[in-house]
Design a protein around this motif. Structure first.
Motif: not given
Lengths: 381, 381
Positions: A83-100
């Motif tokens: 979870r921590r690893q993933i959160q870090a990656a999300v933050d770094e890339l600025g990932y926002v899920p595509d709601p569509n």
DNA sequence: CAGACAAATGGTAGCGCTACCATGAAGGGC
DNA sequence: GCCCTTCATGGTAGCGCTACCATTTGTCTG
């Protein structure tokens, strides 16, 4: 005439110059866009734009895409470490899920559909505000529709909303057309009707009895000693009709009902209209000594007309409004009104919908939020 | 105190009983849903529900799926014959395209994002109504967000909205934070800022000069012979600040400015607050002979307070409001106000956005809709 | 210590639609 | 008649994500 004023700019300039066929307009728009015509788009490498996807996050975090998906939606099912690893990656890339994409894959959109008859009527605006506030920190978006008090428009919007597989639907009123009712029943999601009570909700219901409200207001005027009490109402939608029915019940019980006491119009409610309607009412029935108004805008107009005609309030005429907007308290004289819980209605509707989504539908499907009579100077004689 | 009233129901009953962690709530909700927990869902054969897809239509019409897609989006590119066949199949099956799938495949959602600071403020409600009316027959949906006058909230919403690849964004005001501005610039879609003018729009701009409005209102009071003119304002957002600046400019030019004439508060605007602020203003400056109010709610409160304190309007005190809501005309005495074109602002913003989507951005990126001074009794002495 | 069972993770196959390219047929100029 | 367009249609391959079903590992029972 004092309403002359001068114009800063030629009003003609303010016209729009739009075609009628929006579809054609948009089709053209879309085509241009595809060709990179107008919009300020950055060059995009891949079709979908250069934004990071769940796969990018997965790669960066060294896990499978599905694990990223789970970490975001059901953190409890992923180990602390990942979870921590993933959160870090999300933050770094600025990932926002595509709601569509999410909606397509899961056959369910994180959307609340909200249908109201008017956007500018403060009453519905308050309900909508309650809904927005309740959902602001949730993953749910809100899709709002304006039915303009039209059953046909409501059917159309319900059709459109349904195509999105919303998580819940909130609609104003209980007087849907048979078609609308069927659409609601088959929506495949929780449905909350708001602003009324009634015996037979589609699913859930939050509101209060407009009939009781009208009766209470009228009884209050009767108790205060008024006798020739008029009903003044604009925009006679079903809720106003019920208030009128409550008024009529109270007046008949007192043996005082007279159809000439009732003044209504289908025109949209406004303060100005309140003034005109009081004039009409007095023309029909000069001995009028009290008015129960459909809503507070009308009541304010009635008050102003009384001022203008030098009619004493509350001595000569008593006034009761409906909804208890802030200005009722501030008015001079302050105006008696029926306070309704509009914001709470929105909050409660969302709460019930969320509960239903979570599978524990409230045992009590109908919630009556009641109302309060707020006695003020306009009926204190 | 007259505001006692009796309560129909225990107000305690009206609480909500919701947890704080909406995400957790929804996660639970979603899980239950997947298991067929609560919602009134029909049994679904395929994953996505039993609804007809484009493939079903294509099969029925005896054409390829892509032709159906085209027939729906660009009818001109499909022969008359096939179009009719396809339309028949669509009608028979009751096919409605899935907007989520469409958005995913085309990397573009038919959504207008609209950001306003308040849902209940009539001013924004009118703009929003214009936007809704302009888009009601278009394929576009509207995604509205309430920023609560908060820059941070605006950033958050812009982030969320951006993830949907909207067709256009309409935002109130020009005072975005640097982060918000960057988000708007990179949105990859037309952006229209509304309700103001200014030299440096992100993309397009529709509104008017609040500074000029404030100046015009104040100059009108000066021309009418008022001298000790106060400014009364609540909720001092950037637009109110500019009105204040306009007031100040006019007063300084006349050599009459005095900081003690200015009474403001960050509290949300209301009629009641208008009453209180006038009391404050008179306490500070008993010789006050005119008031320019931040908005019409405040102006109405000021008028009521004058009535209550038996202050003659317009003789002793002149009043000017801002926006010219309907009640200004109905009030007694009627209240002078600056009329703003709120509905037209919404219409024009949509028109410009659509033009930009179509690739022909208006050469004039900034549209000044102006305003009008509506002279009424409250300043006619 | 086998067998059962849960918890943590991943692979695969779509969701329903459209972008892109390919195909064949119909015109148009020389 | 040829090539070159243009028009009408279709096939294929994803868009970014999640449901479903493995697979692996660890833990518990008898």
């Amino acid at each position: 005439m004092l309403d002359n004023g001068w114009c800063m700019r030629d009003p003609k300039q303010i016209e729009l110059g739009l075609g009628d066929d929006w579809n054609a307009d948009f089709r053209f728009a879309a085509k241009c866009w595809r060709r990179g015509g107008g919009a300020v788009t950055k060059p995009r490498s891949r079709r979908g734009g250069g934004r990071p996807t769940i796969a990018d996050v997965a790669r960066k975090a060294g896990v499978g895409a599905i694990t990223v998906s789970r970490a975001l939606r059901e953190p409890g099912r992923v180990s602390e470490d990942l979870r921590r690893q993933i959160q870090a990656a999300v933050d770094e890339l600025g990932y926002v899920p595509d709601p569509n994409a999410r909606a397509l894959a899961s056959a369910r959109a994180e959307v609340f559909g909200v249908l109201v008859p008017s956007l500018t009527n403060n009453v519905f605006a308050e309900v909508v505000r309650g809904i927005y506030d309740s959902l602001s920190d949730s993953p749910f978006r809100i899709q709002m529709g304006n039915t303009h008090y039209s059953g046909l428009e409501e059917e159309r919007l319900l059709q459109v909303f349904g195509s999105q597989r919303p998580a819940a639907l909130i609609v104003a009123g209980i007087d849907q057309t048979p078609v609308s009712r069927k659409l609601l029943e088959n929506a495949g999601c929780p449905v909350v009707q708001v602003m009324e009570t009634g015996p037979d909700p589609v699913d859930m219901l939050v509101g209060f009895s407009h009939l009781d409200g009208g009766r209470t207001a009228t009884e209050h005027l009767l108790e205060a000693g008024y006798r020739k009490i008029g009903f003044i109402g604009a925009r006679m939608d079903p809720r106003s009709q019920r208030r009128l029915a409550g008024y009529r019940a109270a007046m008949e019980k007192a043996g005082l009902f007279d159809p000439r006491l009732v003044t209504t119009t289908p025109l949209l409610s406004s303060v100005t209209l309140g003034r005109e309607l009081l004039r009409d009412a007095l023309a029909k029935m000069p001995s009028l000594d009290g008015v129960f108004c459909n809503n507070d805008d009308i009541a304010l107009g009635v008050l102003f007309e009384c001022h203008r005609a030098a009619i004493d309030v509350p001595k000569t005429i008593g006034i009761v409004g409906f909804n208890d907007l802030d200005m009722m308290q501030a008015a001079f004289p302050s105006i008696t009104s029926i306070r309704t819980h509009r914001y709470e209605t929105g909050r409660r509707a969302v709460a019930m919908a969320l509960a239903a989504i979570a599978g524990n539908r409230p045992e009590q499907r109908t919630v009556d939020l009641g109302f309060e009579l707020i006695r003020r100077e306009s009926t204190a004689r």
